[in-house]
Design a protein around this motif. Structure first.
Motif, PDB file in Angstrom:
ATOM      1  N   UNK A   1       0.843  -1.208   0.000  1.00 51.05           N
ATOM      2  CA  UNK A   1       0.000   0.000   0.000  1.00 51.05           C
ATOM      3  C   UNK A   1       0.875   1.255   0.000  1.00 51.05           C
ATOM      4  N   UNK A   2       0.575   2.168  -0.925  1.00 47.93           N
ATOM      5  CA  UNK A   2       1.314   3.417  -1.004  1.00 47.93           C
ATOM      6  C   UNK A   2       0.560   4.551  -0.348  1.00 47.93           C
TER       7      UNK A   2
ATOM      8  N   UNK B   1       7.081  -1.667 -10.075  1.00 42.01           N
ATOM      9  CA  UNK B   1       6.670  -2.302 -11.329  1.00 42.01           C
ATOM     10  C   UNK B   1       5.343  -1.772 -11.857  1.00 42.01           C
ATOM     11  N   UNK B   2       4.384  -1.485 -10.976  1.00 34.40           N
ATOM     12  CA  UNK B   2       3.075  -1.037 -11.447  1.00 34.40           C
ATOM     13  C   UNK B   2       2.352  -0.346 -10.311  1.00 34.40           C
ATOM     14  N   UNK B   3       1.383   0.506 -10.681  1.00 36.19           N
ATOM     15  CA  UNK B   3       0.551   1.214  -9.702  1.00 36.19           C
ATOM     16  C   UNK B   3      -0.910   0.888  -9.970  1.00 36.19           C
ATOM     17  N   UNK B   4      -1.685   0.823  -8.895  1.00 38.39           N
ATOM     18  CA  UNK B   4      -3.107   0.519  -8.995  1.00 38.39           C
ATOM     19  C   UNK B   4      -3.881   1.583  -8.208  1.00 38.39           C
ATOM     20  N   UNK B   5      -5.168   1.396  -8.147  1.00 38.73           N
ATOM     21  CA  UNK B   5      -5.992   2.317  -7.390  1.00 38.73           C
ATOM     22  C   UNK B   5      -6.013   1.987  -5.913  1.00 38.73           C
ATOM     23  N   UNK B   6      -6.955   2.580  -5.196  1.00 37.24           N
ATOM     24  CA  UNK B   6      -7.035   2.368  -3.754  1.00 37.24           C
ATOM     25  C   UNK B   6      -7.731   1.065  -3.385  1.00 37.24           C
TER      26      UNK B   6
ATOM     27  N   UNK C   1      -0.185  -5.946   4.089  1.00 36.18           N
ATOM     28  CA  UNK C   1      -1.454  -5.356   4.501  1.00 36.18           C
ATOM     29  C   UNK C   1      -1.229  -3.965   5.078  1.00 36.18           C
ATOM     30  N   UNK C   2      -2.159  -3.050   4.843  1.00 30.43           N
ATOM     31  CA  UNK C   2      -2.057  -1.725   5.469  1.00 30.43           C
ATOM     32  C   UNK C   2      -2.192  -1.831   6.985  1.00 30.43           C
ATOM     33  N   UNK C   3      -1.738  -0.788   7.661  1.00 33.47           N
ATOM     34  CA  UNK C   3      -1.834  -0.772   9.120  1.00 33.47           C
ATOM     35  C   UNK C   3      -3.281  -0.803   9.592  1.00 33.47           C
ATOM     36  N   UNK C   4      -4.209  -0.331   8.766  1.00 33.31           N
ATOM     37  CA  UNK C   4      -5.619  -0.326   9.155  1.00 33.31           C
ATOM     38  C   UNK C   4      -6.228  -1.716   9.175  1.00 33.31           C
ATOM     39  N   UNK C   5      -5.527  -2.751   8.659  1.00 31.31           N
ATOM     40  CA  UNK C   5      -6.055  -4.111   8.613  1.00 31.31           C
ATOM     41  C   UNK C   5      -5.620  -4.955   9.811  1.00 31.31           C
TER      42      UNK C   5
ATOM     43  N   UNK D   1      -0.535   6.320   4.232  1.00 33.06           N
ATOM     44  CA  UNK D   1      -0.792   4.999   3.666  1.00 33.06           C
ATOM     45  C   UNK D   1      -2.267   4.919   3.312  1.00 33.06           C
ATOM     46  N   UNK D   2      -2.550   4.758   2.033  1.00 37.67           N
ATOM     47  CA  UNK D   2      -3.927   4.733   1.534  1.00 37.67           C
ATOM     48  C   UNK D   2      -4.684   5.981   2.008  1.00 37.67           C
ATOM     49  N   UNK D   3      -4.005   7.147   1.890  1.00 34.94           N
ATOM     50  CA  UNK D   3      -4.568   8.472   2.195  1.00 34.94           C
ATOM     51  C   UNK D   3      -4.779   8.709   3.681  1.00 34.94           C
TER      52      UNK D   3
END
Length: 406
Positions: free
Chosen positions: A14-15, A33-38, A54-58, A150-152
């Motif tokens: 997660x960016x 290598x590649x970027x995706x959506x949220x 996994x993001x910290x929110x998970x 992370x993920x806004x």
């Protein structure tokens, strides 16, 4: 000479505002290598190893002092989470406990428990081999508070030495006084629990957000801004985490694989049965054709045999003594009492014999009818012997009927 290329690995990370895919080899920095959506990310088809961060929110990432034997840390961690109102339904795949420090019989541990959230995968056909926390995929500054997006969402990660001790999103949307007040409250709370350690400073992995002077004034810690390091793939087998939906997808894939194997096995068995049947049919057809050829060769000979049999049947009365009428008559006169019998009628066919005669006394008629049934040459006949008829002059007449049973 061609060199053997090292197998590449995929890392879904997660960016700041969406998912990205990184590739690399174990023990080295990954390349974007590649970027995706949220919403979700997708692994590459040719990846040798797939890791989902996994993001910290998970997840819940909480520090705690646990008392007891080291082998009972998981059970003590579950009790600690239950006291905090956090329930782990599958400890084998949803709980990870890492011991950081030991002091006076107590263990400082970082408890990582998965929340009941769906894994962010855009393609469930390409499942990860391992699942871990995103903070575990970067080199973190020692004894520091790291703030990043992370993920806004703003994420706070606290390290004890080089180990993660705490990681969670902030409720504030911007790094302002409200967010800094929340951070101060968090540090005070962790300090009371004696799990904070010696924090050296605050590191911002943010390009422009946040006022370093304000952060130092509010928190009393030194603050610096650094670029986020490139992610690294952790060693294989360092994580036992597995979200429930990924585990269910694995079970479905395994069931589908078993179904395909069973279908292939049944297909191969049917093909083998069909092959055996075709071999048997071809063998039976070949034998049938050989028999038909033999029958075709023997048919003229069979007709000759039938003609010869017919000729022998026609000539049988002449050449077979047992079928000659005169021989049968001689056999009928072979009993000793026949000299007292006056034969009045003799009828013969190949299957029947009828005799009529007359004797001077009834006893002679009875004796003859008894003796004729004992003649060996006439044993093929079954005789019907009615009682003789007695005349007024005491003479007797008799009639014998013999038949050859089929």
């Amino acid at each position: 000479m061609a060199r053997n290329r090292k197998p590449t690995h995929d890392l879904l990370l997660p960016g700041a505002d969406g998912w990205s895919r990184w590739t690399g080899t174990e023990g080295s920095a990954c390349e974007h290598a590649a970027s995706f959506g949220e919403s979700a990310g997708i692994f590459a088809k040719e990846a040798h190893r797939r890791v989902l961060a996994l993001p910290a929110s998970h997840a819940w990432v909480l520090p705690a002092w646990l008392h007891g034997q080291p082998e009972h840390l998981r059970d003590m961690a579950m009790l600690h989470l239950e006291r905090m109102g956090v329930r782990v339904t599958d400890p084998d795949h949803g709980l990870q406990v890492r011991r950081i420090q030991e002091k006076d019989g107590a263990h400082l541990a970082c408890i990582l428990a998965l929340k009941d959230q769906a894994a962010p995968l855009g393609d469930t056909a390409r499942l990860p081999d391992e699942v871990m926390l995103s903070a575990q995929c970067r080199e973190l500054p020692a004894d520091s508070i790291i703030i990043q997006r992370e993920m806004s969402r703003l994420i706070v990660t606290i390290t004890h030495g080089t180990d993660i001790i705490y990681c969670s999103p902030l409720s504030a949307h911007r790094l302002d006084e409200l967010a800094l007040g929340e951070l101060n409250h968090l540090c005070v709370q962790l300090g009371f629990q004696r799990v904070l350690g010696s924090v050296q400073g605050i590191v911002l992995w943010l390009e422009e957000e946040g006022d370093l002077a304000q952060i130092e004034r509010v928190t009393g810690l030194s603050a610096s801004r650094e670029p986020a390091p490139a992610p690294r793939l952790p060693e294989k087998g360092t994580s036992t985490l597995l979200p429930a939906d990924i585990m269910a997808a694995r079970h479905r894939q395994q069931a589908s694989a078993r179904t395909r194997v069973m279908a292939l096995t049944v297909g191969l068995a049917l093909a083998a049965c069909l092959a055996v049947m075709m071999v048997l049919i071809s063998t039976a057809t070949r034998e049938r054709d050989m028999l038909l050829e033999k029958i075709a060769d023997l048919t003229p000979q069979a007709s000759q045999v039938l003609d010869q049999k017919k000729a022998w049947i026609e000539a049988a009365p002449a050449v077979d003594p047992s079928m000659n009428p005169m021989q049968v008559l001689l056999d009928c006169m072979s009993p000793a009492s026949s000299i007292e019998v006056g034969m009045t009628n003799f009828e013969w066919t190949p299957k029947t014999l009828v005799l009529r005669g007359r004797t001077a006394m009834p006893s002679l008629a009875l004796q003859y009818t008894k003796e004729i049934t004992e003649v060996e040459a006439l044993s093929r006949y079954t005789f019907d012997v009615p009682a003789p008829q007695i005349a007024s002059d005491s003479s007797a007449t008799f009639e014998l009927k013999g038949e050859i049973e089929p």
